[in-house]
Design an enzyme around this catalytic site. Structure first.
Site, mmCIF file in Angstrom:
data_model
loop_
_atom_site.group_PDB
_atom_site.id
_atom_site.type_symbol
_atom_site.label_atom_id
_atom_site.label_comp_id
_atom_site.label_asym_id
_atom_site.label_seq_id
_atom_site.Cartn_x
_atom_site.Cartn_y
_atom_site.Cartn_z
ATOM 1 N N CYS A 33 43.420 10.502 -5.645
ATOM 2 C CA CYS A 33 44.798 10.798 -5.191
ATOM 3 C C CYS A 33 44.755 12.435 -5.343
ATOM 4 O O CYS A 33 45.859 13.191 -4.702
ATOM 5 C CB CYS A 33 45.641 10.312 -5.495
ATOM 6 N N ASP A 35 46.413 13.892 -8.121
ATOM 7 C CA ASP A 35 47.123 13.794 -9.107
ATOM 8 C C ASP A 35 46.632 14.514 -10.429
ATOM 9 O O ASP A 35 45.579 14.019 -10.550
ATOM 10 C CB ASP A 35 48.107 12.616 -9.211
ATOM 11 N N CYS A 58 52.341 10.787 -8.537
ATOM 12 C CA CYS A 58 53.439 9.800 -8.069
ATOM 13 C C CYS A 58 54.329 8.940 -8.998
ATOM 14 O O CYS A 58 54.079 9.389 -10.220
ATOM 15 C CB CYS A 58 52.576 8.580 -7.364
ATOM 16 N N CYS A 102 46.678 4.217 -11.194
ATOM 17 C CA CYS A 102 47.738 5.731 -11.985
ATOM 18 C C CYS A 102 47.611 5.266 -13.479
ATOM 19 O O CYS A 102 47.856 6.635 -13.917
ATOM 20 C CB CYS A 102 49.072 5.420 -11.363
HETATM 21 FE FE1 FES Z 1 47.967 9.612 -7.947
HETATM 22 FE FE2 FES Z 1 49.268 7.446 -8.780
HETATM 23 S S1 FES Z 1 48.775 8.080 -6.582
HETATM 24 S S2 FES Z 1 48.142 8.813 -9.846
#
Ligand code: FES
Length: 122
Positions: A33, A35, A58, A102
């Site tokens: 994602c 992140d 997120c 995550c």
């Molecule tokens: Fe990226 Fe949760 S969607 S860590």
């Protein structure tokens, strides 16, 4: 979709910030994602005496970051290494299945910070 505990930690995360003179720093990104999490540890007598994080991610990533700092603080390096994804998910009273990945971000960041600490000691 999220447990109350997740929402609580997302809204008011614990140990947010940076440790300027950290003994170990771990930076990890989630390829799925994009992140990113950065985790700082301060170690004294083999114990994590302070821990802080900066996470761009997120709600689940923020909540797991927050909970992992609570779980790791005061633990020895060896104990902290034993914290698992399941411990994190359990402590948060569950995560939606699509969000379990995550929680890996926080575990990976903790491991990376500990590795950095060990490498620096060499
Ligand atoms: Fe990226 Fe949760 S969607 S860590």
């Amino acid at each position: 979709m999220y447990s109350e505990k997740v929402i609580e930690h997302f809204k008011k995360p614990h140990n947010v910030g940076k440790i300027e003179d950290a003994d170990g720093v771990g930076t990890v990104g989630n390829r799925a994602c994009g992140d990113v999490m950065k985790l700082y540890i301060k170690v004294k007598d083999n114990k994590i005496v302070d821990i802080k994080f900066e996470t761009m991610g997120c709600a689940a990533a923020i909540a797991t970051s927050s909970i992992i700092t609570d779980l790791a603080k005061g633990k020895t390096i060896e104990e902290a290494m034993k914290i698992t994804k399941d411990n994190v998910v359990e402590e948060l009273e569950g995560l939606p299945p699509v969000k379990v990945h995550c929680s890996l971000l926080a575990i990976d960041a903790l491991h990376a910070a500990i590795k950095d600490f060990k490498d620096k000691k060499k």
